[in-house]
Design an enzyme around this catalytic site. Structure first.
Site, PDB file in Angstrom:
ATOM      1  N   HIS A   1       0.857  -0.852   0.092  1.00 45.71           N
ATOM      2  CA  HIS A   1       0.337  -0.022  -0.202  1.00 45.71           C
ATOM      3  C   HIS A   1       0.682   0.906   0.092  1.00 45.71           C
ATOM      4  O   HIS A   1       1.605   1.263   0.964  1.00 45.71           O
ATOM      5  CB  HIS A   1      -0.214  -0.177   1.164  1.00 45.71           C
ATOM      6  CG  HIS A   1      -1.665  -0.896   1.309  1.00 45.71           C
ATOM      7  ND1 HIS A   1      -1.483  -2.601   2.140  1.00 45.71           N
ATOM      8  CD2 HIS A   1      -2.900  -0.762   1.412  1.00 45.71           C
ATOM      9  CE1 HIS A   1      -2.883  -2.390   1.911  1.00 45.71           C
ATOM     10  NE2 HIS A   1      -3.865  -2.412   1.137  1.00 45.71           N
TER      11      HIS A   1
ATOM     12  N   GLU B   1     -10.931  -6.014  -4.852  1.00 46.74           N
ATOM     13  CA  GLU B   1     -10.621  -6.850  -3.546  1.00 46.74           C
ATOM     14  C   GLU B   1     -12.064  -6.768  -2.824  1.00 46.74           C
ATOM     15  O   GLU B   1     -12.163  -6.004  -1.850  1.00 46.74           O
ATOM     16  CB  GLU B   1      -9.716  -6.883  -3.145  1.00 46.74           C
ATOM     17  CG  GLU B   1      -9.746  -7.861  -1.312  1.00 46.74           C
ATOM     18  CD  GLU B   1      -8.197  -7.130  -0.995  1.00 46.74           C
ATOM     19  OE1 GLU B   1      -8.641  -7.654   0.464  1.00 46.74           O
ATOM     20  OE2 GLU B   1      -7.384  -5.921  -1.072  1.00 46.74           O
TER      21      GLU B   1
END
EC number: 5.3.1.5
Length: 169
Positions: A28, A159
């Site tokens: 991330h 996701e």
């Protein structure tokens, strides 16, 4: 959460993966580099960490499986990024995804992941589902268009995480 700490964590991360004989890593953007006071400063921090990651990848032959923009921890995203009713938040999220796509491409990532855990409504009493879905569709289409523009051939993944972070989602 300093830049120096980010560099130490990145070095330790690659050292650990090498010891485990792991050949892929994921990230991330905000987990590998700290937020700055402005988007420009934040992107500069990310660029510095990414250069270190690129060097470590070359030294270890560990490649990124996917990258993503963290659009959920900062309070600005309490009502989502792509579905936010605030244009400044939507624009900031789009800029963050743009940079994360560039970084993922630069590092040779195989995929780019969208996790919409903060997207959407908190309660049906204060939402306009059509508008939120339209915003989300525009956001994702812009990412697809930009992916093509920069030549990123990786797969864009969504996701799904049912009932996360709230039970009604």
């Amino acid at each position: 959460n300093s830049l120096d700490m980010g560099k130490r964590r990145m070095r330790a991360h690659f050292e650990f993966m090498k010891k485990l004989e792991v050949d892929r890593w994921c990230f991330h953007d905000r987990d590998i580099a700290p937020d700055g006071k402005t988007l420009t400063e934040t992107n500069k921090n990310l660029d510095e960490i990414v250069e270190l990651a690129k060097k470590l990848q070359e030294e270890t032959n560990i490649k990124p499986l996917w990258g993503t923009a963290q659009l959920f921890m900062h309070p600005r995203y309490m009502h989502g990024a792509a579905t936010s009713p605030e244009v400044k938040v939507y624009a900031y999220g789009a800029a963050q995804v743009k940079k994360a796509l560039e970084v993922t491409h630069y590092l040779g990532g195989e995929n780019y992941v969208f996790w919409g855990g903060r997207e959407g409504y908190q309660t049906l009493l204060n939402t306009d589902m059509k508008r939120e879905l339209d915003h989300l569709a525009s956001f994702l289409q812009a990412a697809v268009d930009y992916k093509k523009k920069i030549g990123f051939n990786g797969t864009l993944l969504i996701e799904p995480k049912p009932q996360e972070p709230t039970k009604h989602q």
